[in-house]
Design an enzyme around this catalytic site. Structure first.
Site, short mmCIF file in Angstrom:
data_model
loop_
_atom_site.label_atom_id
_atom_site.label_comp_id
_atom_site.label_asym_id
_atom_site.label_seq_id
_atom_site.Cartn_x
_atom_site.Cartn_y
_atom_site.Cartn_z
N GLU A 587 0.84 -1.20 0.00
CA GLU A 587 0.00 0.00 0.00
C GLU A 587 0.88 1.25 0.00
O GLU A 587 0.54 2.26 -0.58
CB GLU A 587 -0.92 -0.01 1.22
N HIS A 606 -4.00 -4.84 -1.19
CA HIS A 606 -3.53 -3.60 -1.82
C HIS A 606 -2.58 -3.85 -2.99
O HIS A 606 -3.00 -3.80 -4.13
CB HIS A 606 -2.90 -2.63 -0.81
N ASP A 661 -12.34 -2.60 2.38
CA ASP A 661 -11.40 -2.14 3.40
C ASP A 661 -12.15 -1.62 4.62
O ASP A 661 -12.21 -2.30 5.65
CB ASP A 661 -10.44 -1.09 2.83
N MET A 664 -17.08 2.13 6.80
CA MET A 664 -17.43 3.26 7.66
C MET A 664 -16.70 4.53 7.22
O MET A 664 -17.23 5.63 7.33
CB MET A 664 -17.07 2.93 9.12
#
Length: 765
Positions: A587, A606, A661, A664
């Site tokens: 990432e 990622h 991922d 929220m």
């Protein structure tokens, strides 16, 4: 025969390879402090060694080769081998499948000149479609010597990957294994499939504690950061461990050095860069020629479309598995229905829910999704610390502890209720599954029993969820607070309870039950964190790592893999389910992270940094290492959506899936995974076949059991190519599957043909 870890010594390592590997690490350490994060993923379009001097060097080598009699012989033998390989790969009208024995041979098995292999029949029809074939020079722009060197090095890297995958019961593609194996040597099917516990039948109780196998009474001791198993006290005193493969750090460093040296090799970088460009161009040509044929195939498939094929969210964190509106609604509901319930205790004083909000000077009725402030915005881009703060609703850690934790005064009840609501939504959708991550920190061995109790007490099981344990890389924080004496103690707290539950399940019934629904481990945290330490065989062992400095990423990965490998072999011996290692990787941070994962991980989350290394990207393609990509998450943190390499990886044939991922933080709708697919389809103009291929990949990557995958993908899902695809269940065109399979075989044949060419030349001499 007992499985053993094959050992190497540092003396076996070529001095040139060792120096190259150290240079890579040294370069990484220098760049960590000076790199420009905004240019982290900026990759030049030209060939990696395409400067004027390098081109002149290649030209001179080409001219020298033309005058070489030896090179002429090698080219002649290679062209003969290549023509045979191509004839085997190109299906004729009567051809019914791939050869019964791999067309590739081991480099130790020379091809008899003039002999031709006969393809066997397979029980399926190869679809008719328009194929593009390249004939002529095998590697224009690269010399025979460089080509053979690159091919042999890539094959060696794949063999190293295969060794680590087999030992840990991770997956390795059978096609690649056959091209690397001796002629006629078959790879046992059970070796290539992880062992996940099947879901309970409708009439069975998913929380039944009565089926634990008998205790064995083995002893477990940690040595050098790895847990060793002993049959009894006598064996422990003799230092004769139970017959399991135990890892060897020196061997791992030798293997990692080979990969590090490979990714810096100029000719190999050029070769991989050209092959990757070819793969992308070949897919574009395939689309142009066969898009309508694929579409017709899908249209004639009854009942099945994109909406009713199974999709798995392969990378999602449980603490953020609900969207912001869901969290807000739940907070308001609990305040309206139970404001006077005791939810916390501070300094011996019990605190009600109303008092919690009063202390924060807020009324839940006035809360909005904006004031909740859990969504990632512009300020989180390249700001991982700011992103982590988004886990605190309205910036209050008290609400995070109350609503998003498993350990609190309520025993994690509110969190469990929200997770169950998310699970019910998945069950209602029928076709969506999820693999949420739950945290184990390693502060105490009691964390496991507490988590298992939370799972059983609140009845969190769902047929649409499989659980993954994430281990945050925050040893430095615990050490600075004097919670841990060493990194070795952290590893022991993480893995010793698992060994105890495996050896003596009767004494750990709750944990034994919970582990049935756990399918893997993850390693999480900010990858861009700088580390001054270079992992080597001279690094302090975990029990001697007592400083407050955090170990580097590669150190974490090796010791997690080492313990998972021993644990998986012990559990397999007992007939219990095994675990996959599925770390966050690529990432941000260093390219060496992807090298560590290439050796130790079953799949990664990622993988953005693969864009920077053509050699690693090509290796991940050849080994078909699964990559769970989250473009909406990356868009808020590290890389804007339009620059995300997912579409490029998909076209080249890498094994990618879509994941959310943290809904929220990043999503707006109730169905976050469908939101992810919808945006990808719109931005990149993905076809239905593309979307269904990604969905099929997600099921293959997931921890769903063998029985579930057979139900969702077809009886032969574990076979590669069109033979393993049931279009009635996956809605992926057979033409697409045949194209992917034939393309992979073609790329692998380049490696095996180069090795055979060398053997034939030696035989002729």
């Amino acid at each position: 025969m007992p499985r053993q870890f094959p050992k190497l010594n540092m003396s076996d390592l070529d001095e040139h390879v060792r120096l190259l590997a150290e240079k890579v690490f040294a370069k990484v350490l220098r760049e960590e402090d000076s790199k420009d994060v905004m240019s982290l993923f900026t990759v030049p379009k030209d060939c990696p060694i395409g400067q004027k001097e390098a081109k002149e060097r290649e030209l001179q080598k080409e001219l020298a080769e033309q005058k070489s009699v030896e090179t002429a012989k090698r080219k002649k033998s290679f062209k003969m081998i290549r023509s045979q390989s191509m004839s085997l790969q190109m299906p004729t009208q009567d051809w019914k499948g791939p050869p019964s024995v791999s067309p590739a041979m081991s480099p130790t098995t020379p091809l008899v000149l003039g002999a031709a292999s006969k393809p066997g029949l397979a029980p399926y029809d190869m679809p008719e479609y328009q194929r593009a074939t390249i004939s002529g020079d095998y590697c224009a722009g690269i010399t025979m010597e460089d080509y053979e060197q690159a091919a042999k090095s890539l094959a060696k890297a794949l063999m190293i990957r295969e060794k680590y995958a087999r030992l840990a019961y991770h997956r390795f593609p059978r096609t690649t294994a056959q091209y690397l194996a001796h002629q006629g040597e078959s790879v046992p099917l059970e070796e290539g499939l992880p062992d996940f516990h099947p879901p309970p039948l409708p009439q069975e109780d998913p929380y039944c504690l009565d089926d634990a196998p008998p205790n064995l009474g083995y002893l477990v001791r940690m040595q050098g950061g790895v847990l060793f198993v002993y049959d009894n006290q006598t064996m422990l005193e003799r230092q004769e461990p139970h017959s399991l493969p135990y890892p060897d750090l020196e061997t791992y460093i030798v293997d990692m050095s080979h990969i590090l040296a490979l990714i810096t090799d100029g000719p190999t970088k050029t070769y991989c860069h050209r092959r990757l460009n070819f793969l992308e161009s070949k897919f574009s040509l395939h689309e142009m020629l066969n898009e309508m044929s694929e579409f017709k195939e899908l249209k004639s498939n009854p009942h099945r479309d994109f909406y009713n094929v199974r999709k798995v969210d392969t990378h999602i964190h449980a603490a953020a598995c609900m969207n912001q509106k869901h969290l807000l609604r739940f907070i308001k509901y609990t305040y309206q229905t139970e404001p006077d319930r005791t939810v916390a205790e501070k300094l011996g004083r019990k605190i009600t829910l109303r008092q919690v909000f009063d202390s924060l000077h807020m009324d839940p009725y006035d809360l909005t999704v904006d004031s909740l402030d859990v969504h990632a915005g512009r300020q989180t881009f390249h700001g991982f610390d700011k992103f982590n703060s988004k886990y605190n609703p309205v910036g209050a850690s008290e609400l995070r502890d109350l609503y998003l934790k498993t350990e609190n005064y309520l025993g994690g009840e509110y969190f469990a209720r929200m997770v169950k609501e998310v699970a019910r939504e998945l069950e209602d959708s029928k076709y969506q599954y999820s693999e949420p991550r739950l945290s184990i920190y390693g502060r105490s061995p009691k964390e496991w029993s507490s988590l298992a109790r939370w799972f059983i007490q609140h009845k969190v099981y769902s047929p649409n969820m499989r659980w993954i344990i994430q281990v945050p890389r925050i040893y430095d924080i615990f050490r600075s607070k004097k919670l841990l004496p060493s990194f070795g103690k952290m590893l022991e707290n993480i893995f010793l309870p698992l060994f105890q539950a495996t050896i003596n399940p009767q004494d750990h019934r709750e944990l034994h039950l919970f582990l049935k629904y756990v399918t893997g481990f993850d390693s999480v945290d900010d990858e861009s964190k700088h580390s001054d330490h270079m992992f080597s065989d001279k690094s302090p062992s975990p029990d001697l790592w007592t400083s407050e400095q955090n170990p580097p990423y590669s150190y974490y990965l090796y010791y997690m893999y080492a313990n998972i490998m021993v644990l998986n072999n012990l559990r397999r011996e007992r007939g219990l389910s095994t675990f996959l290692f599925r770390p966050h990787c690529g990432e941000a941070g260093s390219i060496t992270h992807l090298v560590s994962a290439f050796l130790t991980a079953d799949n990664i989350s990622h993988g953005l940094l693969l864009k920077k290394s053509p050699v690693l990207q090509y290796l991940y393609y050849l080994a078909q290492i699964p990559i769970a990509m989250s473009p909406l998450s990356n868009n808020s943190l590290f890389l804007e959506y339009s620059k995300n390499p997912l579409r490029e990886f998909l076209h080249k044939g890498l094994h990618v899936s879509l994941s959310t991922d943290d809904p929220m933080q990043f999503h707006y709708t109730k169905e976050a995974l469908m939101e992810e697919y919808a945006i990808a389809a719109q931005v990149w103009k993905l076809s239905t076949c593309d979307l269904c291929e990604i969905a099929r990949n997600s099921v293959l990557q997931s921890g769903l059991s063998h029985q579930e995958k057979q139900k969702f993908l077809g009886q032969n899902y574990y076979k590669e190519g069109p033979e393993g695809n049931d279009i009635r269940k996956t809605n992926v065109a057979q033409i697409r599957m045949a194209f992917r399979y034939e393309t992979l075989c073609n790329e692998l044949s380049f490696l095996s043909d180069a090795m055979k060419s060398e053997e034939i030349t030696a035989l002729a001499d």
